[in-house]
Scaffold this motif. Structure first.
Motif, PDB file in Angstrom:
ATOM      1  N   ASP A 143       3.125   8.363  -4.845  1.00 51.98           N
ATOM      2  CA  ASP A 143       2.845   9.624  -5.532  1.00 51.98           C
ATOM      3  C   ASP A 143       1.927  10.514  -4.719  1.00 51.98           C
ATOM      4  O   ASP A 143       2.054  11.738  -4.733  1.00 51.98           O
ATOM      5  CB  ASP A 143       2.212   9.378  -6.902  1.00 51.98           C
ATOM      6  CG  ASP A 143       3.205   8.794  -7.895  1.00 51.98           C
ATOM      7  OD1 ASP A 143       4.434   8.924  -7.648  1.00 51.98           O
ATOM      8  OD2 ASP A 143       2.772   8.220  -8.899  1.00 51.98           O
ATOM      9  N   ASP A 144       0.992   9.919  -3.972  1.00 53.73           N
ATOM     10  CA  ASP A 144       0.097  10.697  -3.116  1.00 53.73           C
ATOM     11  C   ASP A 144       0.880  11.398  -2.008  1.00 53.73           C
ATOM     12  O   ASP A 144       0.589  12.527  -1.672  1.00 53.73           O
ATOM     13  CB  ASP A 144      -0.962   9.798  -2.484  1.00 53.73           C
ATOM     14  CG  ASP A 144      -1.891   9.180  -3.516  1.00 53.73           C
ATOM     15  OD1 ASP A 144      -1.897   9.644  -4.675  1.00 53.73           O
ATOM     16  OD2 ASP A 144      -2.585   8.214  -3.167  1.00 53.73           O
TER      17      ASP A 144
ATOM     18  N   THR B 152       0.833  -1.204   0.000  1.00 46.12           N
ATOM     19  CA  THR B 152       0.000   0.000   0.000  1.00 46.12           C
ATOM     20  C   THR B 152       0.865   1.250   0.000  1.00 46.12           C
ATOM     21  O   THR B 152       0.589   2.217  -0.722  1.00 46.12           O
ATOM     22  CB  THR B 152      -0.942  -0.004   1.222  1.00 46.12           C
ATOM     23  OG1 THR B 152      -1.766  -1.178   1.151  1.00 46.12           O
ATOM     24  CG2 THR B 152      -1.823   1.222   1.251  1.00 46.12           C
ATOM     25  N   TRP B 153       1.931   1.235   0.771  1.00 48.73           N
ATOM     26  CA  TRP B 153       2.853   2.381   0.809  1.00 48.73           C
ATOM     27  C   TRP B 153       3.452   2.617  -0.576  1.00 48.73           C
ATOM     28  O   TRP B 153       3.495   3.758  -1.056  1.00 48.73           O
ATOM     29  CB  TRP B 153       3.946   2.114   1.842  1.00 48.73           C
ATOM     30  CG  TRP B 153       4.971   3.194   1.925  1.00 48.73           C
ATOM     31  CD1 TRP B 153       4.873   4.395   2.554  1.00 48.73           C
ATOM     32  CD2 TRP B 153       6.284   3.165   1.348  1.00 48.73           C
ATOM     33  NE1 TRP B 153       6.042   5.111   2.405  1.00 48.73           N
ATOM     34  CE2 TRP B 153       6.923   4.375   1.665  1.00 48.73           C
ATOM     35  CE3 TRP B 153       6.979   2.213   0.595  1.00 48.73           C
ATOM     36  CZ2 TRP B 153       8.216   4.670   1.252  1.00 48.73           C
ATOM     37  CZ3 TRP B 153       8.262   2.498   0.190  1.00 48.73           C
ATOM     38  CH2 TRP B 153       8.864   3.731   0.515  1.00 48.73           C
ATOM     39  N   LEU B 154       3.905   1.547  -1.237  1.00 51.27           N
ATOM     40  CA  LEU B 154       4.456   1.692  -2.589  1.00 51.27           C
ATOM     41  C   LEU B 154       3.412   2.230  -3.558  1.00 51.27           C
ATOM     42  O   LEU B 154       3.707   3.099  -4.381  1.00 51.27           O
ATOM     43  CB  LEU B 154       4.972   0.347  -3.114  1.00 51.27           C
ATOM     44  CG  LEU B 154       6.295  -0.145  -2.580  1.00 51.27           C
ATOM     45  CD1 LEU B 154       6.588  -1.545  -3.145  1.00 51.27           C
ATOM     46  CD2 LEU B 154       7.428   0.802  -2.926  1.00 51.27           C
TER      47      LEU B 154
END
Length: 59
Positions: free
Chosen positions: A54-55, A48-50
């Motif tokens: 961009d966010d 999820t982090w990966l």
């Protein structure tokens, strides 16, 4: 240095010249979780982090 740095350093040393797709990485992460279900939560958080990098950069 964190203990996990050893594994990251080994990965870079052994496979640092290779190029892989995110699809390939996703399959390897699924394989890892199938073999090591106790790591399901950390792998899910990492994926999820990966996916959201961009966010984070936009904030």
């Amino acid at each position: 240095m964190y203990f996990t740095d050893r594994g990251i350093e080994e990965l870079v040393e052994r496979r640092g010249d290779e190029q892989v797709t995110l699809e390939w990485l996703g399959e390897r992460l699924r394989d890892f979780v199938d073999l090591n279900p106790e790591f399901e939560t950390p792998i899910e958080r990492f994926a999820t982090w990966l996916a959201r990098l961009d966010d984070i950069d936009e904030d």
